[in-house]
Design a protein around this motif. Sequence first.
Motif, short mmCIF file in Angstrom:
data_model
loop_
_atom_site.label_atom_id
_atom_site.label_comp_id
_atom_site.label_asym_id
_atom_site.label_seq_id
_atom_site.Cartn_x
_atom_site.Cartn_y
_atom_site.Cartn_z
N VAL A 23 0.81 -1.16 0.21
CA VAL A 23 -0.08 -0.06 -0.01
C VAL A 23 0.91 1.25 0.05
CG1 VAL A 23 -1.67 1.51 1.57
CG2 VAL A 23 -1.92 -1.14 1.24
N ARG A 24 2.09 1.45 0.80
CA ARG A 24 2.59 2.28 0.92
C ARG A 24 3.46 3.16 -0.16
NH1 ARG A 24 4.40 6.66 1.53
NH2 ARG A 24 5.45 7.62 3.43
N LYS A 25 3.70 1.97 -1.13
CA LYS A 25 4.45 2.41 -2.22
C LYS A 25 3.47 3.32 -3.29
CE LYS A 25 3.25 -1.22 -5.71
NZ LYS A 25 3.89 -2.44 -6.48
N HIS A 26 2.34 3.43 -3.03
CA HIS A 26 1.36 4.08 -3.75
C HIS A 26 1.22 5.55 -3.10
CE1 HIS A 26 0.02 0.95 -6.63
NE2 HIS A 26 -0.01 0.07 -5.46
N LEU A 27 1.74 5.75 -2.01
CA LEU A 27 1.41 6.65 -1.20
C LEU A 27 2.64 7.65 -0.80
CD1 LEU A 27 -1.13 5.58 1.25
CD2 LEU A 27 -1.61 6.67 -0.73
N SER A 28 3.15 8.44 -1.94
CA SER A 28 4.40 9.36 -1.51
C SER A 28 4.20 10.41 -0.64
CB SER A 28 4.86 9.85 -3.12
OG SER A 28 3.60 11.17 -3.37
N ASN A 29 5.23 10.95 -0.06
CA ASN A 29 4.95 12.05 0.94
C ASN A 29 3.98 13.18 0.14
OD1 ASN A 29 5.93 10.85 3.03
ND2 ASN A 29 8.18 11.56 2.39
N LYS A 30 4.48 13.49 -0.99
CA LYS A 30 3.65 14.41 -1.57
C LYS A 30 1.99 14.19 -1.87
CE LYS A 30 3.57 17.37 -6.02
NZ LYS A 30 4.16 17.30 -7.54
N ASN A 31 1.83 13.00 -2.20
CA ASN A 31 0.52 12.76 -2.15
C ASN A 31 -0.26 12.60 -0.94
OD1 ASN A 31 0.32 12.40 -5.14
ND2 ASN A 31 0.94 10.21 -5.05
N LEU A 32 0.33 12.08 0.13
CA LEU A 32 -0.07 12.24 1.41
C LEU A 32 -0.50 13.75 1.89
CD1 LEU A 32 2.15 9.40 3.26
CD2 LEU A 32 -0.33 9.16 2.78
N MET A 33 0.30 14.51 1.31
CA MET A 33 0.02 16.03 1.90
C MET A 33 -1.06 16.50 1.01
SD MET A 33 3.70 17.69 2.02
CE MET A 33 3.18 19.35 2.33
N ALA A 34 -1.30 15.93 -0.08
CA ALA A 34 -2.29 16.53 -0.92
C ALA A 34 -3.65 15.95 -0.40
CB ALA A 34 -2.19 16.26 -2.19
N MET A 35 -3.48 14.60 -0.10
CA MET A 35 -4.66 13.93 0.66
C MET A 35 -5.01 14.46 1.87
SD MET A 35 -3.46 9.92 -0.17
CE MET A 35 -4.88 9.25 0.57
N GLY A 36 -4.07 15.18 2.70
CA GLY A 36 -4.46 15.90 3.91
C GLY A 36 -5.17 16.77 3.70
N LYS A 37 -4.86 17.67 2.65
CA LYS A 37 -5.72 19.06 2.35
C LYS A 37 -6.97 18.65 2.08
CE LYS A 37 -1.53 21.68 0.88
NZ LYS A 37 -0.96 22.37 0.06
N ASP A 38 -7.13 17.49 1.28
CA ASP A 38 -8.50 17.13 0.64
C ASP A 38 -9.36 16.54 1.86
OD1 ASP A 38 -7.87 17.80 -1.94
OD2 ASP A 38 -7.35 15.47 -2.59
N ALA A 39 -8.80 16.01 2.66
CA ALA A 39 -9.61 15.50 3.84
C ALA A 39 -10.10 16.54 4.72
CB ALA A 39 -8.46 14.61 4.67
N TRP A 40 -9.09 17.57 4.77
CA TRP A 40 -9.40 18.68 5.67
C TRP A 40 -10.54 19.42 4.94
CZ3 TRP A 40 -9.48 24.17 4.50
CH2 TRP A 40 -9.70 24.93 5.60
N ARG A 41 -10.84 19.61 3.69
CA ARG A 41 -11.82 20.13 3.20
C ARG A 41 -13.14 19.34 3.28
NH1 ARG A 41 -11.24 21.46 -3.00
NH2 ARG A 41 -12.92 23.08 -2.41
#
Length: 433
Positions: free
Chosen positions: A411-429
């Motif tokens: 699973v982790r190989k699909h989740l780069s740090n850049k993507n995790l940051m973007a996902m965090g922003k999406d989750a906040w919205r």
Amino acid sequence: MMAEEDKFDVIVVGAGLSGLAAACAIAKEGLEVLVLERGEYPGAKNVTGGRLYLNPIRDMFADLFAEAPPFERYITNEDVCVMDEDRSVSLSYSGSELREQPYSSYSILRSKFDKWLGKQCERQGAMLVTRSRVDEIIMDNGKVVGVRAGGEELSSDIVIAADGVLSFIAQQAGLRQPFQAGNFAVGCKEIIEIPREQLEARFNLEEDEGLARLYMGAVTKGKFGGGFLYTNKESISLGLVMGIEGLTGALPALEIHQIMENFKRRPEVAKLIKNGESVEYSAHVIPEGGLKSMGKLYGAGILVVGDAAGFSMNIGITVRGMEYALASGYYAAQAVIQAKKNEDYSEAGLAFYKKLLDDSFVMKDFNSFKESLSILENPRLFTYYPQLLGNIMKDLYNVPDGPKTKLYPTVRKHLSNKNLMAMGKDAWRLMKL
């Protein structure tokens, strides 16, 4: 001058759910109500997807719902299918509470349901005239005092604008702005007939159980919107809803009928409609601007209800509109009855309608989800996440010819740090929903 004998207490323009709900409640109180509908019968031009949530409106229409309305199936299965181009991930929910009476929601066919509701209005004493197009409203010193229809002038104390999403009645009265593409979506739907036994076997249903399924992701070419499927007694309602700006803003512009055909060819859908007969195809505009795009809901001698008022909401996992239409018609009726008692049809006299709406689930919902459109228009919800889910599931279930990688690294190989940051922003919205 209009003849006094042509005057009604109320003229309702449009025999959809909101207009008929208002007419039923008003006529029940003994007031003279005229409903003008341009279609051949109520429901002839009403083509929504076909799901009605009853809990918010059950008490308002207890007597009406006791009259054996033509519901199709009560919904016992809630599904979501997230599509990438080559794969999909589905989530299915079936809770015991969905099988307990009174059932919380039903699939319906508007051509049947609205026709039935029109008959209930006539039983209450409302006058229903079909194939009657209203050309314009009549104003007198800033107050709506009637309509012109088919060359005739008809007067009333109050006009109820229930003439649909592009309501020219509300526009003529100065209560709403002209059409703005960003506040609307276009929906298309097919009714596909399948023999009852075959349908129930295909969807694992018993008796009058039903299924509702939403589709998102590649189904709308990465644009805001989604697909839907509802089971009826002997048919399926299958369709798409997409924002108009997403369709027209693409280069080249997208054609929703072609997207619909591609949707039907997806294996996740094709096997469900196999050997079915398409008996109806329809398309219509849907209000999706929410609270921010609503105009004024009342004025001197006029009330605005249903789609004409913008009472439709998409919050991703549910698309709602019909219960808002029925409720707005009910509250409009209460405002009319109050105005009749006070003999006050002024703007101030009809402001009671807005108060009733504000105190009800209708405006509370629209206030709660006022940011939903801007949040859900995030293209990552329709491109990146469906692809991400599909790729993760593909790797999790893959059994290679050599040793299998542990689950977390898979699973982790699909989740780069850049993507995790973007996902965090999406989750906040999304937390604002």
